[in-house]
Design a protein around this motif. Structure first.
Motif, PDB file in Angstrom:
ATOM      1  N   GLY A  69      90.164  25.421 -21.085  1.00  0.00           N
ATOM      2  CA  GLY A  69      88.742  25.665 -21.328  1.00  0.00           C
ATOM      3  C   GLY A  69      88.066  26.390 -20.185  1.00  0.00           C
ATOM      4  N   GLU A  70      88.532  26.131 -18.967  1.00  0.00           N
ATOM      5  CA  GLU A  70      87.964  26.840 -17.817  1.00  0.00           C
ATOM      6  C   GLU A  70      88.295  28.332 -17.886  1.00  0.00           C
ATOM      7  N   GLY A  71      89.463  28.653 -18.399  1.00  0.00           N
ATOM      8  CA  GLY A  71      89.841  30.055 -18.584  1.00  0.00           C
ATOM      9  C   GLY A  71      88.979  30.722 -19.638  1.00  0.00           C
ATOM     10  N   PHE A  72      88.683  29.987 -20.699  1.00  0.00           N
ATOM     11  CA  PHE A  72      87.799  30.530 -21.724  1.00  0.00           C
ATOM     12  C   PHE A  72      86.404  30.768 -21.131  1.00  0.00           C
ATOM     13  N   ALA A  73      85.919  29.807 -20.352  1.00  0.00           N
ATOM     14  CA  ALA A  73      84.608  29.968 -19.713  1.00  0.00           C
ATOM     15  C   ALA A  73      84.625  31.164 -18.750  1.00  0.00           C
ATOM     16  N   GLU A  74      85.735  31.349 -18.049  1.00  0.00           N
ATOM     17  CA  GLU A  74      85.882  32.501 -17.157  1.00  0.00           C
ATOM     18  C   GLU A  74      85.739  33.807 -17.946  1.00  0.00           C
ATOM     19  N   LEU A  75      86.389  33.871 -19.100  1.00  0.00           N
ATOM     20  CA  LEU A  75      86.300  35.049 -19.952  1.00  0.00           C
ATOM     21  C   LEU A  75      84.861  35.293 -20.406  1.00  0.00           C
ATOM     22  N   VAL A  76      84.203  34.258 -20.862  1.00  0.00           N
ATOM     23  CA  VAL A  76      82.818  34.398 -21.328  1.00  0.00           C
ATOM     24  C   VAL A  76      81.918  34.881 -20.190  1.00  0.00           C
ATOM     25  N   GLU A  77      82.087  34.319 -19.003  1.00  0.00           N
ATOM     26  CA  GLU A  77      81.287  34.752 -17.852  1.00  0.00           C
ATOM     27  C   GLU A  77      81.546  36.220 -17.541  1.00  0.00           C
ATOM     28  N   ILE A  79      82.535  38.581 -19.683  1.00  0.00           N
ATOM     29  CA  ILE A  79      81.906  39.390 -20.735  1.00  0.00           C
ATOM     30  C   ILE A  79      80.404  39.463 -20.522  1.00  0.00           C
ATOM     31  N   LEU A  80      79.779  38.325 -20.314  1.00  0.00           N
ATOM     32  CA  LEU A  80      78.331  38.301 -20.136  1.00  0.00           C
ATOM     33  C   LEU A  80      77.890  39.048 -18.882  1.00  0.00           C
TER      34      LEU A  80
END
Length: 84
Positions: A69-77, A79-80
């Motif tokens: 999940g931290e990797g997913f959050a890293e991706l979202v950050e 992109i944003l």
């Protein structure tokens, strides 16, 4: 197959058109996501996938530094942080 059907029937997207497939970003975390990594030109694996990479034929375009999940959050950050 199921994702293709869902996107076609529910959202009207024809994934057989490469231009349509290029509009999506697939994110996965395990070797069972390998068909999606092969199919989508834009794909991301979270860091825990790296340990299994030697056993895989089709890898994602990018692998995050953080796992799960931290990797997913890293991706979202990421992109944003790159929005126009």
């Amino acid at each position: 197959g199921m994702l293709e059907r869902l996107l076609r029937e529910e959202h009207g997207h024809d994934l057989e058109d490469p231009a349509v497939a290029a509009r999506f970003l697939f994110v996965g975390d395990s070797p069972n996501d390998e068909p999606m990594f092969r199919f989508f030109p834009f794909s991301v694996g979270v860091a825990n996938l790296a340990a299994m990479a030697p056993r895989m034929t089709h890898l994602p375009s990018f692998i995050t530094a953080k796992p799960s999940g931290e990797g997913f959050a890293e991706l979202v950050e990421h992109i944003l942080g790159h929005r126009p």
